[in-house]
Design an enzyme around this catalytic site. Structure first.
Site, PDB file in Angstrom:
ATOM      1  CG  ASP A  91      27.837  32.116  48.276  1.00  0.00           C
ATOM      2  OD1 ASP A  91      27.907  33.541  48.545  1.00  0.00           O
ATOM      3  OD2 ASP A  91      28.490  31.366  49.214  1.00  0.00           O
ATOM      4  CG  ASP A  92      29.919  36.505  47.190  1.00  0.00           C
ATOM      5  OD1 ASP A  92      29.829  35.392  47.819  1.00  0.00           O
ATOM      6  OD2 ASP A  92      30.077  37.501  47.857  1.00  0.00           O
ATOM      7  CG  ASP A  95      38.737  31.618  48.557  1.00  0.00           C
ATOM      8  OD1 ASP A  95      39.532  31.089  48.633  1.00  0.00           O
ATOM      9  OD2 ASP A  95      38.940  33.072  48.977  1.00  0.00           O
TER      10      ASP A  95
HETATM   11  O1  LIG Z   1      35.040  28.923  49.804  1.00  0.00           O
HETATM   12  P1  LIG Z   1      35.071  29.600  50.976  1.00  0.00           P
HETATM   13  O2  LIG Z   1      36.353  29.891  51.445  1.00  0.00           O
HETATM   14  O3  LIG Z   1      34.181  29.226  51.997  1.00  0.00           O
HETATM   15  O4  LIG Z   1      34.716  31.239  50.814  1.00  0.00           O
HETATM   16  C1  LIG Z   1      33.614  31.709  49.878  1.00  0.00           C
HETATM   17  C2  LIG Z   1      32.483  32.227  51.119  1.00  0.00           C
HETATM   18  O5  LIG Z   1      33.274  33.584  51.714  1.00  0.00           O
HETATM   19  C3  LIG Z   1      32.327  34.458  51.478  1.00  0.00           C
HETATM   20  O6  LIG Z   1      31.256  34.845  52.358  1.00  0.00           O
HETATM   21  P2  LIG Z   1      31.793  35.340  53.856  1.00  0.00           P
HETATM   22  O7  LIG Z   1      31.858  34.232  54.892  1.00  0.00           O
HETATM   23  O8  LIG Z   1      32.906  36.212  53.940  1.00  0.00           O
HETATM   24  O9  LIG Z   1      30.605  36.078  54.237  1.00  0.00           O
HETATM   25  P3  LIG Z   1      29.401  37.040  53.716  1.00  0.00           P
HETATM   26  O10 LIG Z   1      28.846  36.202  52.595  1.00  0.00           O
HETATM   27  O11 LIG Z   1      28.515  37.418  54.657  1.00  0.00           O
HETATM   28  O12 LIG Z   1      30.321  38.348  53.352  1.00  0.00           O
HETATM   29  C4  LIG Z   1      31.573  34.438  50.247  1.00  0.00           C
HETATM   30  O13 LIG Z   1      30.424  35.131  49.835  1.00  0.00           O
HETATM   31  C5  LIG Z   1      31.366  32.692  50.123  1.00  0.00           C
HETATM   32  O14 LIG Z   1      30.132  32.671  50.914  1.00  0.00           O
HETATM   33  O1  HPA Z   2      38.025  36.781  47.612  1.00  0.00           O
HETATM   34  C1  HPA Z   2      37.178  36.836  48.437  1.00  0.00           C
HETATM   35  N1  HPA Z   2      36.563  38.324  48.426  1.00  0.00           N
HETATM   36  C2  HPA Z   2      35.476  38.426  49.115  1.00  0.00           C
HETATM   37  N2  HPA Z   2      34.966  37.679  50.144  1.00  0.00           N
HETATM   38  C3  HPA Z   2      35.624  36.364  50.044  1.00  0.00           C
HETATM   39  N3  HPA Z   2      35.537  35.573  51.164  1.00  0.00           N
HETATM   40  C4  HPA Z   2      36.249  34.420  50.878  1.00  0.00           C
HETATM   41  N4  HPA Z   2      36.936  35.006  49.929  1.00  0.00           N
HETATM   42  C5  HPA Z   2      36.803  36.103  49.330  1.00  0.00           C
HETATM   43 MG   LIG Z   3      29.257  34.399  51.645  1.00  0.00          MG
END
Ligand SMILES: O=P(O)(O)OC[C@H]1O[C@H](OP(=O)(O)OP(=O)(O)O)[C@H](O)[C@@H]1O
Ligand code: HPA
Ligand SMILES: [Mg+2]
Length: 158
Positions: A91-92, A95
């Site tokens: 994952d990127d 959080d």
């Molecule tokens: O640790 P957490 O609080 O769960 O946050 C982390 C997740 O949030 C973001 O995804 P998001 O749900 O924004 O969706 P996306 O990847 O489709 O942008 C990010 O890519 C992680 O997968």
């Molecule tokens: O810090 C953040 N950046 C982008 N997406 C996210 N989703 C949860 N936290 C983040």
């Molecule tokens: Mg995500």
């Protein structure tokens, strides 16, 4: 909630690419059956990692949770039919750890990496590259564009 973020950490495409390559240096000695990317944010790091490690088999776990800075309920739209043994899970960022916790339940044996990690979620991943403060919003390049900036003198003296 959006207001728990008091700082921004802006990541350019170049920076992201350098960071993912650095993470790959720490993964290159291992052999993986394939990569599971957590959509959507994990897709780009997963593609870059696949290139560096010469991995061709790529699957996804599809999750929907944040609406921009606001975290809602977590929906699993697609899973996988194994426990992750021998797979690299990408994952990127992590959080709060809510997404990571859910995906870990699904793939307990995968090697889980993120490029960025905040303190609350950090214990849920096996490896990450850069730690970022919990109150910091990471602004990814795919959410930004290039825009005109007024000369300083016009911003200040107008
Ligand atoms: O640790 P957490 O609080 O769960 O946050 C982390 C997740 O949030 C973001 O995804 P998001 O749900 O924004 O969706 P996306 O990847 O489709 O942008 C990010 O890519 C992680 O997968
Ligand atoms: O810090 C953040 N950046 C982008 N997406 C996210 N989703 C949860 N936290 C983040
Ligand atoms: Mg995500």
């Amino acid at each position: 909630m959006a207001n728990r973020y008091h700082q921004h950490f802006t990541v350019s495409w170049d920076q992201l690419h350098r960071d993912v390559r650095e993470l790959c240096h720490r993964l290159v000695e291992r052999d993986f059956k394939g990569i599971v990317a957590i959509t959507r944010g994990g897709l780009i790091p997963a593609a870059l990692i696949a290139r560096e490690l010469n991995v061709r088999l790529i699957d996804t776990v599809c999750i929907s949770s944040y609406d921009h800075m606001n975290q809602g309920g977590l929906d699993v739209l697609k899973g996988v039919d194994h426990d992750g043994e021998g797979w690299l899970l990408v994952d990127d960022l992590v959080d709060t750890g809510k997404t990571a916790r859910k995906v870990r339940e699904m793939l307990p044996k995968a090697h889980f990496v993120t490029v960025y990690a905040k303190p609350e979620g950090r214990p849920l991943v096996d490896q990450y590259l850069t730690e970022v403060a919990q109150d910091c919003w990471i602004q990814f390049p795919w959410d930004m564009g290039i825009a005109y900036v007024e000369p300083l003198v016009d911003q200040v003296k107008r």
